[in-house]
Design a protein around this motif. Structure first.
Motif, short mmCIF file in Angstrom:
data_model
loop_
_atom_site.label_atom_id
_atom_site.label_comp_id
_atom_site.label_asym_id
_atom_site.label_seq_id
_atom_site.Cartn_x
_atom_site.Cartn_y
_atom_site.Cartn_z
N GLU A 1 1.25 -1.75 -0.10
CA GLU A 1 -0.37 -0.18 0.33
C GLU A 1 1.14 1.31 -0.14
OE1 GLU A 1 -3.13 0.24 2.58
OE2 GLU A 1 -3.72 -1.89 1.53
N GLN A 2 1.67 1.30 -1.42
CA GLN A 2 3.02 2.26 -1.03
C GLN A 2 2.46 3.80 -2.37
OE1 GLN A 2 5.60 3.24 1.41
NE2 GLN A 2 4.19 1.71 2.12
N PRO A 3 2.70 4.57 -2.68
CA PRO A 3 2.49 5.18 -3.21
C PRO A 3 3.06 4.44 -4.32
CG PRO A 3 3.16 6.26 -1.24
CD PRO A 3 3.23 5.25 -0.97
N LEU A 4 2.72 4.92 -5.90
CA LEU A 4 3.15 4.00 -6.72
C LEU A 4 4.98 5.25 -6.99
CD1 LEU A 4 3.01 2.59 -9.38
CD2 LEU A 4 1.83 4.24 -10.66
N ASN A 5 5.73 4.67 -7.38
CA ASN A 5 6.90 5.32 -7.54
C ASN A 5 7.79 4.48 -8.90
OD1 ASN A 5 9.34 6.66 -6.88
ND2 ASN A 5 9.78 5.54 -5.17
N LEU A 6 8.34 5.29 -9.28
CA LEU A 6 8.96 4.80 -10.18
C LEU A 6 10.55 5.85 -10.06
CD1 LEU A 6 6.64 4.60 -13.25
CD2 LEU A 6 7.13 2.11 -11.86
N PRO A 7 11.49 4.90 -8.95
CA PRO A 7 13.11 6.02 -8.91
C PRO A 7 13.65 5.87 -9.64
CG PRO A 7 12.37 3.37 -8.16
CD PRO A 7 11.18 3.78 -8.45
N GLU A 8 13.56 4.76 -10.97
CA GLU A 8 14.30 4.35 -11.99
C GLU A 8 14.42 6.03 -13.01
OE1 GLU A 8 12.51 2.25 -11.65
OE2 GLU A 8 13.84 0.72 -10.68
N LEU A 9 12.79 6.10 -13.08
CA LEU A 9 12.63 7.69 -14.25
C LEU A 9 12.24 9.19 -12.99
CD1 LEU A 9 9.56 6.23 -16.24
CD2 LEU A 9 12.12 6.25 -16.76
N GLY A 10 12.29 9.06 -12.36
CA GLY A 10 12.20 10.05 -11.19
C GLY A 10 10.71 10.29 -11.35
N LEU A 11 9.74 9.38 -11.35
CA LEU A 11 8.80 9.70 -11.43
C LEU A 11 7.89 8.65 -10.21
CD1 LEU A 11 7.59 9.05 -15.07
CD2 LEU A 11 7.80 10.64 -13.56
N SER A 12 7.22 9.90 -9.12
CA SER A 12 5.82 9.43 -8.38
C SER A 12 4.66 9.93 -8.26
CB SER A 12 6.51 9.61 -7.40
OG SER A 12 6.40 10.89 -6.45
N TRP A 13 3.54 9.59 -7.99
CA TRP A 13 2.75 9.73 -7.50
C TRP A 13 2.01 9.55 -6.18
CZ3 TRP A 13 3.92 7.83 -11.27
CH2 TRP A 13 3.80 8.01 -12.96
N PRO A 14 0.78 10.10 -6.01
CA PRO A 14 0.62 10.26 -3.79
C PRO A 14 -0.13 9.69 -4.41
CG PRO A 14 -0.53 12.38 -5.29
CD PRO A 14 0.85 12.18 -6.15
N LEU A 15 -0.75 9.17 -3.03
CA LEU A 15 -2.06 7.86 -2.22
C LEU A 15 -3.00 8.70 -2.96
CD1 LEU A 15 -0.35 5.41 0.21
CD2 LEU A 15 -1.80 4.88 -2.47
N ASP A 16 -3.12 9.97 -1.75
CA ASP A 16 -4.95 10.78 -1.99
C ASP A 16 -4.94 10.96 -3.07
OD1 ASP A 16 -2.25 12.47 -2.36
OD2 ASP A 16 -3.33 13.07 0.23
N GLN A 17 -4.11 11.40 -3.94
CA GLN A 17 -5.25 11.51 -5.70
C GLN A 17 -5.51 10.71 -7.11
OE1 GLN A 17 -3.10 14.62 -6.66
NE2 GLN A 17 -2.82 16.40 -5.00
N PRO A 18 -6.78 10.70 -7.48
CA PRO A 18 -6.46 9.53 -8.90
C PRO A 18 -5.49 10.49 -9.26
CG PRO A 18 -8.71 11.13 -8.44
CD PRO A 18 -7.52 11.38 -6.70
N TYR A 19 -5.27 8.78 -10.41
CA TYR A 19 -4.60 8.96 -10.77
C TYR A 19 -4.26 10.23 -11.93
CZ TYR A 19 -1.71 8.40 -15.66
OH TYR A 19 -0.76 8.21 -16.56
N GLN A 20 -3.31 10.46 -12.65
CA GLN A 20 -3.65 11.50 -13.98
C GLN A 20 -2.23 11.63 -14.05
OE1 GLN A 20 -5.47 12.63 -15.81
NE2 GLN A 20 -7.62 11.68 -14.33
N TRP A 21 -1.80 11.33 -15.24
CA TRP A 21 -0.02 11.82 -15.91
C TRP A 21 0.46 12.66 -15.61
CZ3 TRP A 21 3.31 8.43 -16.32
CH2 TRP A 21 4.85 8.78 -16.71
N GLU A 22 -0.16 13.73 -15.61
CA GLU A 22 -0.77 15.31 -15.34
C GLU A 22 0.64 15.70 -14.16
OE1 GLU A 22 -2.73 14.65 -17.11
OE2 GLU A 22 -2.35 14.44 -18.90
N SER A 23 0.06 14.89 -13.07
CA SER A 23 -0.09 14.36 -11.57
C SER A 23 1.59 14.55 -10.95
CB SER A 23 -1.42 15.01 -11.28
OG SER A 23 -1.65 13.47 -10.83
N VAL A 24 1.99 13.71 -11.50
CA VAL A 24 2.98 13.03 -11.84
C VAL A 24 4.57 13.60 -10.71
CG1 VAL A 24 4.68 13.90 -13.20
CG2 VAL A 24 5.21 11.48 -11.22
#
Length: 128
Positions: free
Chosen positions: A102-125
């Protein structure tokens, strides 16, 4: 996509995987509730491991970031279209992504992450 029985989020995600050749293995079943759906892809999935080798020509991705955006957007739009009732707005169905534990989505190789408390939108990365 042809299927038998009840249409599930897992079935739709597997359909994307079958069509594209991408590994979209889930770590947990998709959680569906009033606020939308939550998806947890396995750490072995193409989102974390990269594209298959060889890739299908019609779904060839030229960068890991392009692959990540395409996977996340494809799952989001497919679930929205598959589970919005007649007359409803597909964009109103929120999709959340998270990682195992239950961790926030995190793609460390790309330096990208999304918070758990907001629905997904690529623009909110969040870019590190």
């Amino acid at each position: 996509m042809a299927y038998e029985g009840e249409l599930t989020a897992e079935l739709l995600i597997q359909g994307i995987a079958d069509l594209t050749g991408w590994d979209l293995t889930l770590a947990e079943p998709v959680i569906s509730g009033k606020g939308g759906m939550s998806v947890c892809l396995s750490s072995k999935s193409a989102l974390f491991a990269g594209p298959p080798d060889p890739q299908k020509d019609e779904f060839h991705m030229y960068s890991w970031e392009q692959l990540a955006e395409t996977i996340l957007d494809s799952i989001q739009k497919t679930l929205q279209m598959g589970f919005t009732g007649e007359g409803g707005s597909p964009d109103a169905l929120d999709i959340w992504y998270y990682m195992e534990g239950e961790q926030p989505l995190n793609l460390p190789e790309l330096g990208l992450s999304w918070p758990l408390d907001q629905p997904y939108q690529w623009e909110s990365v969040n870019r590190q």
